[in-house]
Design an enzyme around this catalytic site. Structure first.
Site, PDB file in Angstrom:
ATOM      1  N   ASP A 179      -4.000   3.927   2.652  1.00  0.00           N
ATOM      2  CA  ASP A 179      -5.443   3.710   2.841  1.00  0.00           C
ATOM      3  C   ASP A 179      -5.744   2.258   3.215  1.00  0.00           C
ATOM      4  OD1 ASP A 179      -5.012   2.412   0.474  1.00  0.00           O
ATOM      5  OD2 ASP A 179      -6.619   3.418  -0.636  1.00  0.00           O
ATOM      6  N   ASP A 201      -1.790  -1.198  -3.998  1.00  0.00           N
ATOM      7  CA  ASP A 201      -2.126  -0.422  -5.193  1.00  0.00           C
ATOM      8  C   ASP A 201      -0.995  -0.477  -6.224  1.00  0.00           C
ATOM      9  OD1 ASP A 201      -0.210   1.473  -4.093  1.00  0.00           O
ATOM     10  OD2 ASP A 201      -1.829   2.032  -2.704  1.00  0.00           O
ATOM     11  N   ASP A 244      -4.295 -10.184 -16.342  1.00  0.00           N
ATOM     12  CA  ASP A 244      -5.333 -11.168 -16.045  1.00  0.00           C
ATOM     13  C   ASP A 244      -6.582 -10.760 -16.828  1.00  0.00           C
ATOM     14  OD1 ASP A 244      -6.883 -13.129 -14.742  1.00  0.00           O
ATOM     15  OD2 ASP A 244      -5.737 -12.843 -12.885  1.00  0.00           O
ATOM     16  N   ASN A 255      -0.185   4.523  -0.338  1.00  0.00           N
ATOM     17  CA  ASN A 255      -0.761   5.807   0.089  1.00  0.00           C
ATOM     18  C   ASN A 255      -1.515   5.743   1.411  1.00  0.00           C
ATOM     19  OD1 ASN A 255      -2.894   4.326  -0.804  1.00  0.00           O
ATOM     20  ND2 ASN A 255      -3.824   5.951  -2.032  1.00  0.00           N
ATOM     21  N   GLU A 268      -6.295 -20.469 -17.697  1.00  0.00           N
ATOM     22  CA  GLU A 268      -6.646 -21.117 -16.429  1.00  0.00           C
ATOM     23  C   GLU A 268      -7.695 -22.186 -16.730  1.00  0.00           C
ATOM     24  OE1 GLU A 268      -9.512 -19.494 -13.866  1.00  0.00           O
ATOM     25  OE2 GLU A 268      -8.531 -20.138 -12.042  1.00  0.00           O
ATOM     26  N   ASP A 279       0.848  -1.195   0.000  1.00  0.00           N
ATOM     27  CA  ASP A 279       0.000   0.000   0.000  1.00  0.00           C
ATOM     28  C   ASP A 279       0.884   1.246   0.000  1.00  0.00           C
ATOM     29  OD1 ASP A 279      -1.881   1.975   0.415  1.00  0.00           O
ATOM     30  OD2 ASP A 279      -2.126   1.517   2.561  1.00  0.00           O
TER      31      ASP A 279
HETATM   32  O1  TEU Z   1     -10.966 -18.990 -10.781  1.00  0.00           O
HETATM   33  C1  TEU Z   1     -11.758 -19.943 -11.422  1.00  0.00           C
HETATM   34  C2  TEU Z   1     -12.003 -21.228 -10.738  1.00  0.00           C
HETATM   35  O2  TEU Z   1     -12.670 -22.059 -11.332  1.00  0.00           O
HETATM   36  C3  TEU Z   1     -11.506 -21.617  -9.389  1.00  0.00           C
HETATM   37  O3  TEU Z   1     -10.175 -21.638  -9.251  1.00  0.00           O
HETATM   38  C4  TEU Z   1     -12.226 -20.933  -8.259  1.00  0.00           C
HETATM   39  O4  TEU Z   1     -11.856 -19.611  -8.063  1.00  0.00           O
HETATM   40  C5  TEU Z   1     -12.084 -21.644  -6.961  1.00  0.00           C
HETATM   41  O5  TEU Z   1     -10.760 -21.753  -6.594  1.00  0.00           O
HETATM   42  C6  TEU Z   1     -12.836 -22.923  -6.989  1.00  0.00           C
HETATM   43  O6  TEU Z   1     -12.833 -23.515  -5.759  1.00  0.00           O
HETATM   44  C7  TEU Z   1     -10.872 -17.716 -11.348  1.00  0.00           C
HETATM   45  C8  TEU Z   1     -10.098 -16.767 -10.455  1.00  0.00           C
HETATM   46  O7  TEU Z   1      -8.784 -17.204 -10.334  1.00  0.00           O
HETATM   47  C9  TEU Z   1     -10.818 -16.630  -9.149  1.00  0.00           C
HETATM   48  O8  TEU Z   1     -10.121 -15.837  -8.239  1.00  0.00           O
HETATM   49  C10 TEU Z   1     -12.182 -16.043  -9.431  1.00  0.00           C
HETATM   50  O9  TEU Z   1     -12.958 -16.016  -8.267  1.00  0.00           O
HETATM   51  C11 TEU Z   1     -12.930 -16.830 -10.500  1.00  0.00           C
HETATM   52  O10 TEU Z   1     -12.121 -17.144 -11.622  1.00  0.00           O
HETATM   53  C12 TEU Z   1     -14.063 -16.009 -11.031  1.00  0.00           C
HETATM   54  O11 TEU Z   1     -13.563 -14.967 -11.822  1.00  0.00           O
HETATM   55 CA    CA Z   2      -3.481   2.161  -1.241  1.00  0.00          CA
END
Ligand code: TEU
Ligand code: CA
Length: 563
Positions: free
Chosen positions: A27, A31, A100, A25, A257, A23
């Site tokens: 808060d 960031d 991401d 600043n 992912e 962080d």
């Molecule tokens: O995660 C997708 C997902 O299917 C899983 O990993 C889920 O978050 C969880 O671990 C199941 O038990 C991605 C992101 O990495 C996660 O942080 C998000 O919450 C999710 O997508 C939704 O965007």
């Molecule tokens: Ca901050």
């Protein structure tokens, strides 16, 4: 001769969860300027790329995984100027930036959704999945990923909208050509801002079976749902389009992912000849402690043998036809030392052993913030839990009564996502040096006085310095990026032993995955008897012989060039 490695095959990636990194600043919330201020630290660690968890504008129902404006920065994280400064300095220091890309769903506050929900003939109606109810109830018994129905009712049109995550994250309809077109624009915008690659959130969830089939109420409902929603083959078409429009012409990698992905599906996604994405973030090894019906909130003890069998399967399974991303924890998983190693007596030793594993397997390694200093899980009480997944699962458990309150809390503390989301421990100062505010946005692990960056950097034999050396070792030698993987002693219950082979160069990696001394017996080992020790986590590595002993969590990397 093998081709030279691409930057992302050689890269060592560090994942930053901006909210909890630093962080700048006061808060209480991490960031972009906080990341900027710590770039020299990351450079010193030696990582060559940063994956930034979402920093786009978001109401934070799921800490940024619910985007309300893809072209802007989250208020708490700073401004576009801050991003530009971060991007400029990261590149000046030789680090790539990976964004991401959260494109399976948007926030309900995204203008597309706000427009879409207004009327049945809204021009944005088909950006999402709207369905009429059945007999005054939800259109189907489809379940979301976190607990409960996947349908939310809207009065405006008397219809339901489909969401696989919280009820503030609605799934985008990728069969509507406008959606992939929007995503191409988003990608190009951020490439223009210096983004060098993408991590695609929920990559194998983009294709939807729009009949939204029934899961039934049986104990296998989760397994059934997962079969229905993951790996819909339509996703391959979407990635071919994104590849043709963005990834190939702009020469940027995308890492998908992919929970529940099979080897064959993963190969289809990441085979370079198919022009889809570059690498797979698969989940098999982080599900080895799930319950028999795919339950995440189960109390299944960790078995080292399962971990090595799974990793080994993915190493050989994608050889020559796909690309692995390697990780042992991230913002969705508990801390690796608490889960797979020993967060007591052998905290650093086991951390070093897992660092060795992560940095010597084939694939692109991802180090999650705090792993390099050995941060651990923590125990939260019910009212301290922050994570939306855990909260929804707790609600669901109250409805079903599957687990007692105590068992559920134990499960959440064991597997929950809050474990990895506590603020980074920079020093023994107030709030672990994370913020000058009275209070950080989230609880700080009470062990910060012993476990922190300042302490780890000051001590020569620390986990931090081990990571530095292991990263440097990996970066120096293409053998670790490109060499093939060959496992020895696959049946050994606690030692994970493998070779990496590139032309005439060979490395042998010996890892004891347990806190007990173990014996290994293998006629192939003496070849390495006078090989060079590249790294080991004891003062002097155990001597290699046909019959040798590995001490608790011992890790040794040996290198040999055949003449
Ligand atoms: O995660 C997708 C997902 O299917 C899983 O990993 C889920 O978050 C969880 O671990 C199941 O038990 C991605 C992101 O990495 C996660 O942080 C998000 O919450 C999710 O997508 C939704 O965007
Ligand atoms: Ca901050």
């Amino acid at each position: 001769m093998e081709k030279a490695a691409k930057w992302w095959q050689k890269a060592v990636v560090y994942q930053v969860y901006p909210r909890s990194f630093y962080d700048s600043n006061g808060d209480g919330i991490g960031d972009l300027n906080g990341i900027y201020e710590k770039l020299d630290y990351l450079k010193d660690l030696g990582v060559t790329a940063l994956w930034l968890s979402p920093y786009n504008k978001s109401p934070n129902a799921d800490n940024g995984y619910d985007v309300s404006d893809y072209y802007d920065i989250m208020d708490e994280f700073g401004t576009m100027e801050d991003f530009d400064r971060l991007s400029e300095k990261a590149h000046r220091l030789g680090m790539k930036l990976i964004m991401d890309l959260v494109i399976n769903h948007t926030s309900d506050e995204h203008p597309w959704f706000v427009e879409s929900k207004k009327s049945k003939d809204s021009p944005k109606r088909d950006y999402y999945f709207w369905r009429a109810g059945k007999d005054g109830k939800e259109p189907s018994d489809a379940r979301n990923m976190f607990g409960g129905s996947a349908w939310k009712y809207y009065d405006e049109t008397g219809e339901y909208c489909y969401h696989l995550f919280t009820e503030k994250q609605f799934d985008l309809n990728w069969d509507n050509p406008a959606v992939p077109e929007e995503v191409v624009k988003i990608c190009k915008f951020w490439i223009g801002k210096g983004i060098d690659g993408f991590r695609i959130d929920c990559a194998n969830l983009l294709g939807k079976d729009t009949s939204f089939p029934s899961v039934g109420g049986g104990p296998d409902a989760i397994l059934k749902r997962d079969k229905q929603i993951f790996n819909n083959p339509k996703a391959h078409g979407y990635y071919r389009y994104l590849n043709e429009q963005v990834f190939t012409p702009c020469d940027v990698p995308a890492f998908g992912e992919c929970s529940q992905v099979t080897l064959d599906e993963a190969a289809m996604f990441s085979d370079p000849a198919r022009n889809e994405i570059s690498g797979i973030i698969q989940f098999e090894h982080v599900k080895i402690d799930d319950g028999p019906n795919g339950e995440k909130w189960a109390d299944v003890p960790f078995q080292p043998k399962k971990l090595k069998a799974s990793l080994s399967k993915w190493q050989t399974g994608l050889e020559g036809r796909g690309w692995n991303c390697l990780y042992l924890d991230n913002h969705d998983q508990p801390r690796l030392i608490s889960r797979f190693g020993d967060d007591g007596k052998y905290r650093e030793l086991s951390g070093k052993m897992f660092a060795t594993m992560l940095l010597t397997l084939k694939g692109t390694p991802f180090i999650y913030q705090g792993s390099e200093i050995g941060m651990t899980n923590l125990n939260l009480s019910y009212d301290e839990i922050d994570d939306c997944e855990a909260k929804m699962a707790i609600e669901e458990n109250k409805r079903t009564g599957a687990l007692s309150d105590e068992a559920m809390l134990r499960a959440v503390n064991k597997r929950g996502r809050d474990n990895s989301r506590t603020p980074m421990q920079w020093s023994a100062d107030k709030n672990a040096g994370f913020t000058t505010a009275d209070k950080a946005w989230f609880k700080i692990n009470s062990n910060y006085k012993e476990i922190n960056v300042q302490e780890s950097m000051a001590r020569k034999d620390s986990l931090f310095h081990y990571y530095r050396r292991a990263i440097a070792m990996r970066m120096q030698d293409e053998l670790f990026a490109l060499g093939s993987f060959r496992e020895l002693l696959a049946d050994h219950p606690s030692a994970f032993v493998y070779e990496r082979i590139l032309g005439s160069e060979k490395a042998l990696i010996l890892l004891n995955l347990t806190g007990e001394e173990c014996e290994i017996e293998c006629g192939e080992l003496p070849v390495y008897a006078d090989a060079e020790v590249l790294i080991s986590n004891y003062d002097a590595a155990a001597k290699v012989s046909e019959k040798m002993r590995l001490r608790p969590y011992e890790a040794i990397v040996l290198k040999k060039a055949d003449n």
